[in-house]
Design an enzyme around this catalytic site. Structure first.
Site, PDB file in Angstrom:
ATOM      1  CB  VAL A  21       1.278  -5.380   3.063  1.00  0.00           C
ATOM      2  CG1 VAL A  21       1.988  -6.537   2.382  1.00  0.00           C
ATOM      3  CG2 VAL A  21       0.264  -5.883   4.079  1.00  0.00           C
TER       4      VAL A  21
ATOM      5  CG  LEU B 298       1.338  -5.832  -1.677  1.00  0.00           C
ATOM      6  CD1 LEU B 298       2.758  -5.803  -2.210  1.00  0.00           C
ATOM      7  CD2 LEU B 298       1.101  -4.602  -0.788  1.00  0.00           C
ATOM      8  CB  VAL B 299      -1.505  -9.760  -0.058  1.00  0.00           C
ATOM      9  CG1 VAL B 299      -1.361 -10.954   0.879  1.00  0.00           C
ATOM     10  CG2 VAL B 299      -1.312  -8.453   0.721  1.00  0.00           C
TER      11      VAL B 299
ATOM     12  N   PRO C  38      -2.966  -7.976   9.189  1.00  0.00           N
ATOM     13  CG  PRO C  38      -2.746  -8.367   6.899  1.00  0.00           C
ATOM     14  CD  PRO C  38      -3.770  -8.133   7.972  1.00  0.00           C
TER      15      PRO C  38
ATOM     16  CE1 TYR D 296      -9.431  -1.597   3.482  1.00  0.00           C
ATOM     17  CE2 TYR D 296      -8.531  -1.033   5.634  1.00  0.00           C
ATOM     18  CZ  TYR D 296      -8.497  -1.797   4.487  1.00  0.00           C
ATOM     19  OH  TYR D 296      -7.516  -2.760   4.339  1.00  0.00           O
TER      20      TYR D 296
HETATM   21  P1  NDP Z   1      -4.256  -4.766  -4.012  1.00  0.00           P
HETATM   22  O1  NDP Z   1      -4.933  -3.441  -4.245  1.00  0.00           O
HETATM   23  O2  NDP Z   1      -2.838  -4.905  -4.387  1.00  0.00           O
HETATM   24  O3  NDP Z   1      -5.073  -5.890  -4.765  1.00  0.00           O
HETATM   25  C1  NDP Z   1      -6.453  -5.922  -4.701  1.00  0.00           C
HETATM   26  C2  NDP Z   1      -6.896  -7.204  -5.339  1.00  0.00           C
HETATM   27  O4  NDP Z   1      -8.321  -7.283  -5.243  1.00  0.00           O
HETATM   28  C3  NDP Z   1      -6.556  -7.303  -6.829  1.00  0.00           C
HETATM   29  O5  NDP Z   1      -6.245  -8.629  -7.142  1.00  0.00           O
HETATM   30  C4  NDP Z   1      -7.868  -6.880  -7.491  1.00  0.00           C
HETATM   31  O6  NDP Z   1      -8.024  -7.423  -8.796  1.00  0.00           O
HETATM   32  C5  NDP Z   1      -8.866  -7.493  -6.531  1.00  0.00           C
HETATM   33  N1  NDP Z   1     -10.173  -6.832  -6.590  1.00  0.00           N
HETATM   34  C6  NDP Z   1     -10.473  -5.555  -6.204  1.00  0.00           C
HETATM   35  N2  NDP Z   1     -11.771  -5.298  -6.438  1.00  0.00           N
HETATM   36  C7  NDP Z   1     -12.297  -6.436  -6.964  1.00  0.00           C
HETATM   37  C8  NDP Z   1     -13.594  -6.796  -7.420  1.00  0.00           C
HETATM   38  N3  NDP Z   1     -14.638  -5.938  -7.357  1.00  0.00           N
HETATM   39  N4  NDP Z   1     -13.785  -8.038  -7.924  1.00  0.00           N
HETATM   40  C9  NDP Z   1     -12.751  -8.922  -7.989  1.00  0.00           C
HETATM   41  N5  NDP Z   1     -11.506  -8.655  -7.559  1.00  0.00           N
HETATM   42  C10 NDP Z   1     -11.286  -7.419  -7.060  1.00  0.00           C
HETATM   43  O7  NDP Z   1      -4.506  -5.127  -2.496  1.00  0.00           O
HETATM   44  P2  NDP Z   1      -3.492  -5.777  -1.438  1.00  0.00           P
HETATM   45  O8  NDP Z   1      -2.868  -6.992  -2.016  1.00  0.00           O
HETATM   46  O9  NDP Z   1      -2.657  -4.676  -0.896  1.00  0.00           O
HETATM   47  O10 NDP Z   1      -4.501  -6.185  -0.280  1.00  0.00           O
HETATM   48  C11 NDP Z   1      -4.924  -7.532  -0.062  1.00  0.00           C
HETATM   49  C12 NDP Z   1      -5.685  -7.596   1.246  1.00  0.00           C
HETATM   50  O11 NDP Z   1      -4.838  -7.180   2.302  1.00  0.00           O
HETATM   51  C13 NDP Z   1      -6.904  -6.662   1.282  1.00  0.00           C
HETATM   52  O12 NDP Z   1      -7.974  -7.333   1.891  1.00  0.00           O
HETATM   53  C14 NDP Z   1      -6.440  -5.492   2.138  1.00  0.00           C
HETATM   54  O13 NDP Z   1      -7.519  -4.880   2.804  1.00  0.00           O
HETATM   55  C15 NDP Z   1      -5.495  -6.183   3.084  1.00  0.00           C
HETATM   56  N6  NDP Z   1      -4.461  -5.322   3.682  1.00  0.00           N
HETATM   57  C16 NDP Z   1      -3.556  -4.647   2.887  1.00  0.00           C
HETATM   58  C17 NDP Z   1      -2.594  -3.872   3.478  1.00  0.00           C
HETATM   59  C18 NDP Z   1      -1.590  -3.130   2.662  1.00  0.00           C
HETATM   60  O14 NDP Z   1      -0.757  -2.422   3.262  1.00  0.00           O
HETATM   61  N7  NDP Z   1      -1.576  -3.251   1.336  1.00  0.00           N
HETATM   62  C19 NDP Z   1      -2.502  -3.715   4.938  1.00  0.00           C
HETATM   63  C20 NDP Z   1      -3.441  -4.521   5.673  1.00  0.00           C
HETATM   64  C21 NDP Z   1      -4.387  -5.279   5.046  1.00  0.00           C
HETATM   65  P3  NDP Z   1      -7.389  -6.653 -10.098  1.00  0.00           P
HETATM   66  O15 NDP Z   1      -5.893  -6.792 -10.000  1.00  0.00           O
HETATM   67  O16 NDP Z   1      -7.929  -7.395 -11.259  1.00  0.00           O
HETATM   68  O17 NDP Z   1      -7.854  -5.239  -9.995  1.00  0.00           O
END
Ligand code: NDP
Length: 322
Positions: free
Chosen positions: A174, A14-15, A171, A144
């Site tokens: 999101v 997402l981000v 954040p 977490y």
């Molecule tokens: P998403 O679940 O949308 O995306 C997670 C990403 O991490 C994907 O690109 C995924 O790859 C990658 N990923 C997960 N596990 C692995 C692994 N073992 N090895 C390599 N890549 C990995 O997450 P968000 O975009 O929502 O979150 C981004 C950040 O923002 C995170 O750190 C989260 O904690 C933080 N956050 C998010 C919030 C929210 O509301 N969404 C709120 C506050 C903070 P693939 O697509 O290939 O699976």
């Protein structure tokens, strides 16, 4: 001028997708791509960040000068309650590997990602950046939360022992295009978007889990992406910075559900199931530090952002994460 290589972990999430969108589409030079910058967006297909060897190989391949570390095991309340050890362990492994290799490869700056849901459960409101470690997090997501809090501990230790410039952002909730729309395990806004879509399609009631009363601050992923880019380029502190809309823009879960109903033009039956958990009642954060640094930043209005997100969901239903 030597080239900057900016590695974005979690680039397919997402981000990460929002950062890519801003880099490719934004006309304001403060946030858009600059000459001499090469942006690399990683997904799990490029390597498993829980594995040290994979992370080392990625760093050897791209030789990043900067890292935006987004990759994490992420999920909503119900998934957090069920998989506490996985959330703790997998996130700790990824953070450990990324920060260590960043130090080994002399990366100039790393921006990692915390979250407002890691703050102490019993606290005073509004929350600010100084309160991250003040007490235990809410029991529903302690795995977490402790995993994320350790990023800030690491950042200070890397800075004090090796002079590394590693920092983090916090954040609030999101949402936006490329969210995770699983019915179980997703965050509240994308989960409700999917539920409402199915209720409309199948002519069934739209039932929202919980009372609808909890309050949350939401940030549109493309606004957050701009702020991430600003932090990477301009923010010099090691201490984290909250990236959020102001306290006055906090909304209830009912407001969110109403917004989705409106954006989706849903006309069917709509109710709340109060037998399901609500999670923390509120976790209001203040964005005073952010506003001091960048007072002219303009957030997308909530209804506009929901509309854009719901439209993206409807247009991409066949291929999106669900
Ligand atoms: P998403 O679940 O949308 O995306 C997670 C990403 O991490 C994907 O690109 C995924 O790859 C990658 N990923 C997960 N596990 C692995 C692994 N073992 N090895 C390599 N890549 C990995 O997450 P968000 O975009 O929502 O979150 C981004 C950040 O923002 C995170 O750190 C989260 O904690 C933080 N956050 C998010 C919030 C929210 O509301 N969404 C709120 C506050 C903070 P693939 O697509 O290939 O699976």
């Amino acid at each position: 001028m030597s080239e900057s290589v900016i590695l974005v972990t979690g680039g397919s999430g997402l981000v990460g997708e929002a950062v890519k969108w801003v880099i490719e589409n934004e006309s304001n030079p403060r946030y858009g791509k600059k000459e001499g910058e090469k942006w690399v967006f990683l997904s799990s297909k490029d390597g498993d960040l829980r594995k040290e060897a994979d992370v080392k190989a990625i760093f050897e391949k791209y030789k990043p000068t900067h890292v935006i570390h987004l990759a994490a095991m992420v999920g909503g309340l119900f998934k957090n309650m069920k998989y506490k050890l996985d959330f703790l362990r997998e996130n700790m492994m990824m953070n450990e590997n990324i920060l260590w290799q960043s130090k080994e490869f002399n990366v100039k700056k790393v921006v990692s990602c915390l979250s407002t849901c890691i703050f102490p459960d019993k606290t005073t409101y509004p929350i600010d950046e100084t309160m991250v470690h003040d007490g235990p997090p809410h029991d529903s997501n302690f795995g977490y939360a402790y995993g994320k809090r350790m990023i800030d501990v690491y950042n200070h230790a890397y800075n004090e022992q090796f002079g590394c410039h590693f920092t983090s952002v916090i954040p609030t909730n999101v949402f936006g295009p490329h969210d995770n729309y699983e019915l179980e395990g997703s965050h509240v806004l994308p989960g409700l978007t999917h539920k409402c879509y199915l209720a409309k399609k199948n002519n069934t009631p739209f039932v929202v889990w919980g009372s609808g009363k909890p309050l949350r601050q939401f940030i549109y992923s493309r606004d957050l992406a701009k702020l991430f880019i600003w932090v990477l380029r301009e923010y010099e502190e090691i201490d984290p910075i909250i990236l959020s809309v102001g306290e006055e823009d906090e909304v209830s879960i009912k407001d969110v559900a109403d917004g989705i109903v409106k954006a989706m033009d849903f006309k069917g039956e709509y109710a709340f199931d109060s037998t399901k958990a609500d999670g923390q009642y509120k976790k209001t954060a203040n964005n005073h530090k952010l506003m001091k640094y960048i007072p002219d930043f303009e957030f997308t209005p909530f209804d506009v952002a929901i509309k854009e997100s719901v439209e993206w969901f409807e247009q991409n239903y066949d291929t999106l994460r669900k």
